[in-house]
Design a protein around this motif. Structure first.
Motif, PDB file in Angstrom:
ATOM      1  N   SER A  25       0.830  -1.208   0.000  1.00 32.41           N
ATOM      2  CA  SER A  25       0.000   0.000   0.000  1.00 32.41           C
ATOM      3  C   SER A  25       0.859   1.252   0.000  1.00 32.41           C
ATOM      4  O   SER A  25       0.550   2.234  -0.696  1.00 32.41           O
ATOM      5  CB  SER A  25      -0.950  -0.003   1.200  1.00 32.41           C
ATOM      6  OG  SER A  25      -0.250  -0.025   2.438  1.00 32.41           O
ATOM      7  N   LEU A  36      -1.744  -1.017  -4.239  1.00 24.45           N
ATOM      8  CA  LEU A  36      -3.069  -1.501  -3.872  1.00 24.45           C
ATOM      9  C   LEU A  36      -4.094  -0.377  -3.918  1.00 24.45           C
ATOM     10  O   LEU A  36      -3.807   0.762  -3.537  1.00 24.45           O
ATOM     11  CB  LEU A  36      -3.057  -2.100  -2.458  1.00 24.45           C
ATOM     12  CG  LEU A  36      -2.204  -3.331  -2.230  1.00 24.45           C
ATOM     13  CD1 LEU A  36      -2.190  -3.697  -0.746  1.00 24.45           C
ATOM     14  CD2 LEU A  36      -2.742  -4.515  -3.048  1.00 24.45           C
ATOM     15  N   TYR A  81      -6.803  -1.746   2.779  1.00 23.30           N
ATOM     16  CA  TYR A  81      -6.285  -2.076   1.458  1.00 23.30           C
ATOM     17  C   TYR A  81      -6.502  -3.543   1.093  1.00 23.30           C
ATOM     18  O   TYR A  81      -6.088  -3.976   0.018  1.00 23.30           O
ATOM     19  CB  TYR A  81      -4.798  -1.731   1.377  1.00 23.30           C
ATOM     20  CG  TYR A  81      -4.556  -0.247   1.301  1.00 23.30           C
ATOM     21  CD1 TYR A  81      -4.553   0.409   0.074  1.00 23.30           C
ATOM     22  CD2 TYR A  81      -4.361   0.504   2.450  1.00 23.30           C
ATOM     23  CE1 TYR A  81      -4.348   1.782  -0.009  1.00 23.30           C
ATOM     24  CE2 TYR A  81      -4.149   1.880   2.386  1.00 23.30           C
ATOM     25  CZ  TYR A  81      -4.148   2.508   1.155  1.00 23.30           C
ATOM     26  OH  TYR A  81      -3.950   3.868   1.083  1.00 23.30           O
ATOM     27  N   GLY A 133      -6.576  -8.334  -2.192  1.00 21.15           N
ATOM     28  CA  GLY A 133      -6.150  -6.982  -2.509  1.00 21.15           C
ATOM     29  C   GLY A 133      -6.425  -6.685  -3.968  1.00 21.15           C
ATOM     30  O   GLY A 133      -6.340  -7.571  -4.824  1.00 21.15           O
ATOM     31  N   GLN A 143      -5.411  -4.521  -7.350  1.00 18.39           N
ATOM     32  CA  GLN A 143      -4.317  -3.775  -7.954  1.00 18.39           C
ATOM     33  C   GLN A 143      -4.776  -2.356  -8.291  1.00 18.39           C
ATOM     34  O   GLN A 143      -5.851  -2.162  -8.882  1.00 18.39           O
ATOM     35  CB  GLN A 143      -3.798  -4.490  -9.204  1.00 18.39           C
ATOM     36  CG  GLN A 143      -2.567  -3.849  -9.785  1.00 18.39           C
ATOM     37  CD  GLN A 143      -1.815  -4.744 -10.754  1.00 18.39           C
ATOM     38  OE1 GLN A 143      -0.760  -4.361 -11.235  1.00 18.39           O
ATOM     39  NE2 GLN A 143      -2.317  -5.933 -11.028  1.00 18.39           N
TER      40      GLN A 143
END
Length: 465
Positions: free
Chosen positions: A121, A126, A160, A333, A335
């Protein structure tokens, strides 16, 4: 106590992660690899016009269940095609790190963990999920267990990732074998007591060893359980100033204890045994005890398991600390470069929902539910009945785990079975090669950790102010 996290450069992180050749702290699993699709052709639009989402995930049993249930449920309801890529853990971590660091966008969603979230993150890899959570009241973020949710926040406090399942660690044992042999598992066992029980249980039945412990190289294979042993023996990877402590007396003592225990009373071929091998050994009656992830209990107690109803569960063994269980979650998560974020959230909100857990219960049984993440799961009478042997122990282990204070001294970064710095994966995997070699009798523990000290110090220097 310090809880600093450092982002690191993209190239450094990828280099560290891609040499992490094996295993996580979580449930290892099935044998499938390669790509697979649910809900339609990977290149075509879904019949319902709902779009598509590409998901890369580890091949653990819980994910394989998800793959079988997606098309007839999620895709049928939303029209969203889910294109799965399912890989063994060493391969999936490499692929995710490469794709997300480059923001190549090949995958919209990936299985990551509370280890990766802080620096993924911080490096902008993320998507921030706060707005999706706020707008999706049905998801019920407040139901997510706080220790699990906290591990999936970035340095800015935002979410995230969302957990698919969470886990701690505990000691699993054959209660029927213990009763037959007149052995008694302490309510809160120490590692010395476990070693004595392993010696007594070794050979109590033909072909049965006293205990199974991971010996396979990898930061998340042998060092997942072993680092918890190091913690409770008074050791640590780094002191509060990021000076390495890998060949300190406490680290050496803990590692020597672990190696001696598994070589004397552990499974055959321990140097190559990971989660899957220990799960098989326990299921097939090859071992009397196993220290590993709480998520393993779902497989042991599943319908059709040869050991269903025969198991007992005790807290993670200790020595100098009051507790020693780890804290880990496999999570979803998104992208940042994904052009399918809305469809990705729809998939995540379904896969991590209470609704999905109920679907698994209906189709596969409550013991197979990917638990460890929602308070409502542990309040559900049906789950309590199906998981009576282990649900209380699992919930207690998760909620009592403290990633900021897992040992006897201050730590420079969070983590129980890992250290939350980008360099840890690669460094610890390199050190693990020596530990696995010691288990195989090819080197000594002292030599392995003396070599590891230099590697750890280099990682520590990179994180000093």
């Amino acid at each position: 106590m310090a809880a600093r996290r450092r982002a690191g450069t993209a190239s450094l992180i990828v280099a560290g992660l891609t040499v992490a050749l094996a295993g996580c702290a979580g449930a290892g699993g099935g044998s499938s690899d390669g790509g697979a699709a649910a809900g339609g052709d990977a290149s075509g639009d879904s019949a319902g016009g709902g779009g598509e989402v590409s998901v890369i995930m580890v091949n653990n049993p819980q994910m394989e269940d998800l793959q079988t249930l997606t098309e007839e449920n999620f895709t049928a309801e939303t029209g969203i095609t889910v294109n799965f890529t399912v890989l063994p853990e060493n391969d999936v971590r490499d692929s995710i790190a490469t794709d997300f660091s480059a923001q190549a966008g090949q995958y919209d969603v990936a299985t990551i963990s509370n280890y990766e979230v802080p620096f993924f993150s911080s490096n902008g890899w993320l998507a921030n999920l706060d707005s999706y959570v706020e707008e999706d009241a049905e998801f019920d973020q407040g139901d997510i267990l706080e220790p699990i949710a906290d591990g999936l926040r970035g340095e800015d406090g935002s979410l995230y990732a969302q957990p698919f399942y969470g886990e701690s660690s505990f000691l699993m044992y054959r209660a029927d074998v213990f009763e037959e042999a007149g052995l008694v598992m302490p309510e809160n066992p120490t590692w010395d007591e476990v070693a004595a029980l392993a010696e007594q249980a070794d050979g109590v039945r033909p072909g049965m060893d006293g205990i199974c412990l991971r010996g396979q190289s990898g930061w998340g294979q042998v060092f997942a359980p072993l680092t918890t042993v190091v913690n409770t023996f008074g050791g640590t990877w780094f002191d509060e100033n990021f000076d390495a402590q890998v060949n300190s007396p406490e680290f050496v003592e803990a590692t020597q204890f672990y190696v001696d225990l598994v070589t004397a009373h552990g499974e055959p071929g321990a140097a190559n045994a990971g989660f899957t091998e220990c799960l098989n050994a326990m299921t097939q009656g090859g071992v009397a005890m196993w220290y590993d992830a709480t998520s393993a209990a779902g497989s042991l107690e599943a319908d059709g398991s040869p050991v269903q109803g025969l198991m007992g569960y005790a807290p993670a063994p200790v020595k100098e600390t009051d507790s020693s269980g780890w804290l880990y979650s496999w999570a979803w998560g998104v992208q940042e470069s994904s052009t399918n974020k809305d469809a990705a959230w729809e998939f995540i909100s379904w896969a991590s929902s209470q609704e999905y857990e109920e679907l698994v219960a209906e189709e596969l049984g409550w013991a197979r539910v990917p638990a460890g993440k929602r308070a409502s799961t542990y309040e559900n009478p049906e789950y309590q009945e199906a998981a009576a042997a282990f649900y209380e122990q699992t919930q207690q282990a998760i909620t009592s785990a403290d990633p900021l204070d897992p040992g006897v001294q201050p730590r420079p970064a969070p983590g129980i079975q890992f250290v939350a710095i980008p360099e840890f994966a690669g460094m610890a995997t390199e050190v693990s090669l020596g530990v696995s070699a010691a288990i195989a009798g090819q080197t000594t523990v002292q030599e392995a950790l003396d070599n590891g000290q230099q590697l750890a110090q280099e990682a520590g220097e990179a994180n000093k102010e």
